[in-house]
Write a protein that holds these residues in place. Structure first.
Motif, short mmCIF file in Angstrom:
data_model
loop_
_atom_site.label_atom_id
_atom_site.label_comp_id
_atom_site.label_asym_id
_atom_site.label_seq_id
_atom_site.Cartn_x
_atom_site.Cartn_y
_atom_site.Cartn_z
N SER A 2 0.73 -0.96 -0.32
CA SER A 2 -0.19 0.04 -0.05
C SER A 2 0.79 1.50 0.60
CB SER A 2 -1.03 0.36 1.28
OG SER A 2 -0.25 0.37 2.26
N GLY A 3 0.03 2.58 -0.39
CA GLY A 3 1.61 3.26 -0.72
C GLY A 3 1.96 3.39 -2.13
N VAL A 4 2.96 2.60 -2.30
CA VAL A 4 3.46 2.72 -3.66
C VAL A 4 3.04 2.39 -5.06
CG1 VAL A 4 5.14 2.69 -2.09
CG2 VAL A 4 4.80 -0.15 -3.26
N ASP A 5 1.39 2.00 -4.36
CA ASP A 5 1.07 1.12 -6.01
C ASP A 5 1.20 2.25 -6.83
OD1 ASP A 5 0.98 -0.90 -4.36
OD2 ASP A 5 -1.62 -0.91 -4.37
N LEU A 14 1.76 -6.99 -17.70
CA LEU A 14 3.00 -7.01 -17.74
C LEU A 14 2.84 -7.90 -16.47
CD1 LEU A 14 4.94 -5.68 -19.53
CD2 LEU A 14 5.50 -3.96 -17.67
N HIS A 15 3.77 -8.49 -16.66
CA HIS A 15 4.82 -9.73 -15.22
C HIS A 15 6.13 -9.05 -15.33
CE1 HIS A 15 1.66 -11.91 -17.38
NE2 HIS A 15 1.42 -11.67 -15.88
N TYR A 16 6.36 -7.54 -14.38
CA TYR A 16 8.10 -6.81 -14.52
C TYR A 16 8.61 -8.00 -13.46
CZ TYR A 16 11.72 -4.36 -16.22
OH TYR A 16 13.11 -4.27 -16.57
N LEU A 17 9.19 -8.57 -13.96
CA LEU A 17 10.10 -9.72 -12.76
C LEU A 17 11.74 -10.24 -13.13
CD1 LEU A 17 8.42 -12.40 -12.87
CD2 LEU A 17 8.31 -10.68 -10.78
N ASN A 18 12.51 -8.69 -13.82
CA ASN A 18 14.13 -8.64 -14.16
C ASN A 18 14.54 -7.11 -13.95
OD1 ASN A 18 15.27 -9.34 -15.86
ND2 ASN A 18 15.38 -8.37 -17.48
N LEU A 289 10.51 -7.74 -0.45
CA LEU A 289 11.04 -8.27 -1.14
C LEU A 289 11.54 -10.24 -1.13
CD1 LEU A 289 12.65 -8.79 -3.96
CD2 LEU A 289 14.73 -8.17 -3.06
N GLU A 290 11.13 -9.84 -0.06
CA GLU A 290 11.44 -11.96 0.53
C GLU A 290 10.12 -12.58 0.54
OE1 GLU A 290 13.76 -14.48 1.59
OE2 GLU A 290 11.91 -15.47 2.92
N ASP A 291 9.67 -11.44 0.96
CA ASP A 291 8.00 -12.53 0.55
C ASP A 291 7.61 -12.34 -0.68
OD1 ASP A 291 7.59 -11.85 3.78
OD2 ASP A 291 6.96 -10.10 3.29
N ARG A 292 8.02 -11.68 -1.58
CA ARG A 292 7.84 -11.95 -2.48
C ARG A 292 8.80 -13.11 -2.90
NH1 ARG A 292 5.83 -7.74 -0.87
NH2 ARG A 292 4.15 -6.28 -1.93
N THR A 359 6.58 -5.20 -6.26
CA THR A 359 5.74 -6.53 -7.14
C THR A 359 3.78 -7.20 -6.52
OG1 THR A 359 8.05 -7.06 -8.08
CG2 THR A 359 6.28 -9.27 -8.31
N THR A 360 3.33 -7.26 -7.56
CA THR A 360 2.04 -7.47 -7.05
C THR A 360 1.58 -8.26 -6.89
OG1 THR A 360 1.01 -6.84 -9.09
CG2 THR A 360 1.35 -5.07 -7.99
N PRO A 361 0.45 -8.98 -6.25
CA PRO A 361 0.65 -11.11 -6.66
C PRO A 361 -0.06 -11.00 -7.31
CG PRO A 361 -0.42 -10.44 -3.83
CD PRO A 361 0.03 -8.28 -4.78
N ARG A 362 -0.79 -10.51 -8.25
CA ARG A 362 -0.91 -10.27 -9.15
C ARG A 362 0.52 -11.01 -10.46
NH1 ARG A 362 -0.40 -8.72 -14.37
NH2 ARG A 362 0.40 -6.34 -12.99
#
Ligand SMILES: Cc1ncc(COP(=O)(O)O)c(C=O)c1O
Length: 377
Positions: A2-5, A14-18, A289-292, A359-362
């Motif tokens: 929350s707050g940074v979306d 888009l799935h930005y994982l880079n 980040l660790e959670d993601r 990074t969102t759960p989506r």
């Protein structure tokens, strides 16, 4: 988060994982660059003294991010490779000196040391494959070892080293520790004093969410004057504005590594990006980040043929998860992911996914769903 979306308005598909390659900019960074362009358009460099204040603020942010003792320890450089070159070509090598690196380093942290071969410097590569990679590196130190140059986090496997242990081990052996921190700085807390390193460097375009072309070089203050300089110009001098002066000396601070005009455009951008990391706080960034990463590691094993190349132990990883699928061609998988808007990288023998704190759960779930579909096809 929350707050940074709102800071990362990436399109839905888009799935930005880079982020371990090049990160997207936050919105505030795009705004800072736009505002800077507008000012240049309208009034040129009329307000340059204000820009210098932003530059000073950036140095202070970097000092905090690295926990450097002073701003004077921070140089703004072009990139990691440049800073590594300052160290490699600044130290007073003797023929027979040894440098230890790992056998997994990104080319920047290998070729710069191999380039010293002509001076009689020997480069030894140490395997990080065992259960105790720090122990392996320290055990490889001999009487001729001058320096260990190591990435805090390996770019392909994502293996994170205990740089604190390495730093203390190096100090006990009279060996210098040089840390390529590009895959950790901005992802997890990093502390140059805690790890007692001699040198650390990183570029801004990965986990720090900045643009390419502006990085940071930390040089421990007692080593600064001993590092021979190979780039000279007006900006690095003790009195940089005194153009009429004929005698000169390099600045006592790390500005001595900044020979000419600064990258002011990059400064505006990186300052804005780091302001976001500071607002969130590096502890929260690291936790998020660790959670993601954990969400990826929870979901990936369910995919048929999954072979993880990254460590499961949270202490052994930062923001990188690399995998391949047994029986599947990695190049084909990479093309498939690219075609479905998963921005990731092909590194080592696998696919590298690197989320960031926002990074969102989506994005994570969508990527896992796509991988399931590929494995079934
Ligand atoms: C560990 C590591 N070092 C260095 C670099 C790149 O360095 P530079 O900032 O010189 O482009 C990368 C880029 O992927 C990297 O992963």
């Amino acid at each position: 988060m929350s707050g940074v979306d709102d800071e990362f308005p990436q399109p839905d598909g888009l799935h930005y994982l880079n982020h371990a390659a090049i990160a997207p900019w936050p919105r505030r960074t795009a705004w800072a660059v736009t505002a800077f362009a507008e000012r240049n358009l309208c009034t040129g460099a009329r307000d340059y003294p204000e820009w210098l204040l932003v530059e000073q603020r950036l140095r202070e942010r970097l000092q905090r991010l690295l926990n450097a003792p002073s701003c004077a320890d921070i140089a703004l450089v072009k990139n990691t490779s440049e800073a590594l070159s300052f160290v490699a070509f600044g130290l007073d090598w003797r023929p027979g000196d040894q440098v230890l690196i790992s056998d997994e380093e990104f080319p920047s942290n290998r070729v710069v040391w191999e380039a010293l071969n002509s001076r009689g410097v020997e480069v030894l590569q140490v395997s990080l494959k065992g259960v105790d990679p720090e122990g392996s590196l320290l055990a490889a130190c001999g009487p001729r070892t001058r320096l260990i140059a190591i990435s805090a986090v390996q770019y392909a496997s994502g293996l994170r080293l205990d740089v604190q242990r390495l730093g203390h081990g190096c100090r006990a052996r009279g060996v210098l520790l040089c840390v390529d921190a590009i895959q950790q700085l901005g992802a997890l807390p990093f502390d140059v004093q805690g790890c007692d390193c001699a040198f650390a460097m990183a570029d801004g375009h990965k986990w720090m969410l900045g643009p390419e072309g502006l990085g940071v070089f930390y040089c421990r203050s007692d080593l600064r004057e001993g590092l021979a300089l190979h780039e000279y110009g007006w900006h690095m001098l003790e009195n940089p504005g005194d153009y009429n002066r004929s005698d000169w000396r390099p600045a006592p601070s790390a500005r001595r590594f900044e020979c000419g005009s600064p990258n002011m455009l990059g400064t505006m951008a990186l300052d804005a990006s780091l302001s976001l990391l500071e607002e969130v706080g590096m502890h929260r960034v690291g936790q998020a980040l660790e959670d993601r990463v954990q969400a990826l590691l929870d979901g990936l094993p369910g995919i048929p043929g999954m072979r993880l190349h990254s460590a499961l132990n949270p202490l052994r990883r930062a923001g990188i998860v690399t995998f391949s699928l047994d029986g599947q061609d990695t190049a084909r998988l990479f093309e498939y992911l690219k075609g479905h808007q998963v921005v990731c990288a092909k590194r080592g023998a696998g696919i590298r996914l690197s989320p960031h704190f926002y990074t969102t759960p989506r994005v994570i779930e969508g990527t896992l769903t796509l991988l399931h579909a590929f494995a079934k096809s």
